[in-house]
Write a protein that holds these residues in place. Structure first.
Motif, PDB file in Angstrom:
ATOM      1  N   ASP A  56     -55.350 -10.324  22.836  1.00 28.24           N
ATOM      2  CA  ASP A  56     -55.280 -11.367  23.850  1.00 28.24           C
ATOM      3  C   ASP A  56     -54.177 -11.043  24.859  1.00 28.24           C
ATOM      4  O   ASP A  56     -54.356 -11.234  26.050  1.00 28.24           O
ATOM      5  CB  ASP A  56     -55.020 -12.729  23.203  1.00 28.24           C
ATOM      6  N   LYS A  57     -53.031 -10.557  24.362  1.00 29.16           N
ATOM      7  CA  LYS A  57     -51.903 -10.291  25.248  1.00 29.16           C
ATOM      8  C   LYS A  57     -51.005  -9.240  24.605  1.00 29.16           C
ATOM      9  O   LYS A  57     -50.804  -9.244  23.391  1.00 29.16           O
ATOM     10  CB  LYS A  57     -51.120 -11.589  25.463  1.00 29.16           C
ATOM     11  N   VAL A  58     -50.463  -8.338  25.441  1.00 26.14           N
ATOM     12  CA  VAL A  58     -49.517  -7.327  24.980  1.00 26.14           C
ATOM     13  C   VAL A  58     -48.225  -7.524  25.763  1.00 26.14           C
ATOM     14  O   VAL A  58     -48.239  -7.529  26.989  1.00 26.14           O
ATOM     15  CB  VAL A  58     -50.059  -5.894  25.218  1.00 26.14           C
ATOM     16  N   VAL A  65     -47.703  -8.299  20.117  1.00 24.88           N
ATOM     17  CA  VAL A  65     -49.116  -8.279  20.468  1.00 24.88           C
ATOM     18  C   VAL A  65     -49.720  -9.582  19.964  1.00 24.88           C
ATOM     19  O   VAL A  65     -49.506  -9.969  18.817  1.00 24.88           O
ATOM     20  CB  VAL A  65     -49.845  -7.079  19.802  1.00 24.88           C
ATOM     21  N   ASP A  66     -50.465 -10.271  20.827  1.00 19.40           N
ATOM     22  CA  ASP A  66     -51.174 -11.484  20.433  1.00 19.40           C
ATOM     23  C   ASP A  66     -52.620 -11.107  20.148  1.00 19.40           C
ATOM     24  O   ASP A  66     -53.288 -10.503  20.983  1.00 19.40           O
ATOM     25  CB  ASP A  66     -51.131 -12.538  21.540  1.00 19.40           C
ATOM     26  N   ILE A  88     -50.156   2.826  15.667  1.00 19.29           N
ATOM     27  CA  ILE A  88     -51.283   2.347  16.471  1.00 19.29           C
ATOM     28  C   ILE A  88     -52.225   3.530  16.649  1.00 19.29           C
ATOM     29  O   ILE A  88     -51.812   4.583  17.149  1.00 19.29           O
ATOM     30  CB  ILE A  88     -50.809   1.817  17.840  1.00 19.29           C
ATOM     31  N   THR A  89     -53.474   3.373  16.203  1.00 16.07           N
ATOM     32  CA  THR A  89     -54.430   4.480  16.255  1.00 16.07           C
ATOM     33  C   THR A  89     -55.789   4.032  16.751  1.00 16.07           C
ATOM     34  O   THR A  89     -56.142   2.862  16.658  1.00 16.07           O
ATOM     35  CB  THR A  89     -54.610   5.120  14.864  1.00 16.07           C
ATOM     36  N   ARG A  90     -56.527   5.003  17.283  1.00 17.68           N
ATOM     37  CA  ARG A  90     -57.946   4.832  17.619  1.00 17.68           C
ATOM     38  C   ARG A  90     -58.623   6.080  17.082  1.00 17.68           C
ATOM     39  O   ARG A  90     -58.431   7.167  17.611  1.00 17.68           O
ATOM     40  CB  ARG A  90     -58.180   4.719  19.112  1.00 17.68           C
ATOM     41  N   LEU A 100     -52.633  -0.435  24.449  1.00 18.33           N
ATOM     42  CA  LEU A 100     -53.431  -1.590  24.032  1.00 18.33           C
ATOM     43  C   LEU A 100     -53.739  -2.449  25.251  1.00 18.33           C
ATOM     44  O   LEU A 100     -52.862  -2.742  26.056  1.00 18.33           O
ATOM     45  CB  LEU A 100     -52.690  -2.423  22.988  1.00 18.33           C
ATOM     46  N   LYS A 101     -54.999  -2.836  25.383  1.00 12.96           N
ATOM     47  CA  LYS A 101     -55.435  -3.648  26.519  1.00 12.96           C
ATOM     48  C   LYS A 101     -56.143  -4.897  26.006  1.00 12.96           C
ATOM     49  O   LYS A 101     -56.617  -4.938  24.876  1.00 12.96           O
ATOM     50  CB  LYS A 101     -56.398  -2.850  27.413  1.00 12.96           C
TER      51      LYS A 101
END
Length: 144
Positions: A56-58, A65-66, A88-90, A100-101
């Motif tokens: 939701d929000k960074v 991070v929300d 943090i991974t993808r 993060l978006k």
């Protein structure tokens, strides 16, 4: 009469002996060994919990991070603190907090530190590749 004197003398001896035994102090016993000092309770590892939702929000300045998640037909927002240990991974790719978006699907492993939720790892969902339209078969292949 001799019997009577004998009975009284036996009663007197028993009475005297019992009074001496009652007044006698018990022999000092060896002091009980002091129990070893109590060992401090083992620190329990905080329970790791999981939550899946949408970013939701960074907030890079506050390092939070929300994550928005629907709970019982109601949307709730969970705020996670990011530490230097947070991964943090993808897929196999490592990301930073700035990567993060909003509206990214994520899965967060976290622990509770008092009232605070501390993220241990954030896994960003890899978007699925769009299915390509089926290739048309050439007439030559159809006849075979």
């Amino acid at each position: 009469m001799k019997r009577l004197v004998a009975i009284f003398s036996i009663i007197a001896i028993i009475a005297f002996a019992s009074s001496v035994i009652a007044q006698e102090k018990p022999a000092p016993t060896a002091p009980k060994p002091q129990p070893a000092p109590a060992q401090p309770a083992k620190e329990e590892k905080p329970k790791v919990e999981k939550l899946s939702g949408v970013v939701d929000k960074v907030d890079e300045a506050a390092k939070t991070v929300d994550i928005k998640k629907k709970v019982r037909k109601e949307e709730k927002i969970f705020t996670f603190a990011i530490t230097p240990e947070t991964k943090i991974t993808r897929g196999k790719e490592s990301l930073s907090l700035g990567d993060l978006k909003q509206k990214m699907n994520v899965s967060v492993e976290y622990k509770k530190d008092g009232d605070k939720l501390v993220a241990l790892s954030i896994k960003v969902a890899v978007p699925k590749a769009k299915a390509s339209p089926p290739k048309e078969k050439k007439p030559e292949e159809v006849q075979k």
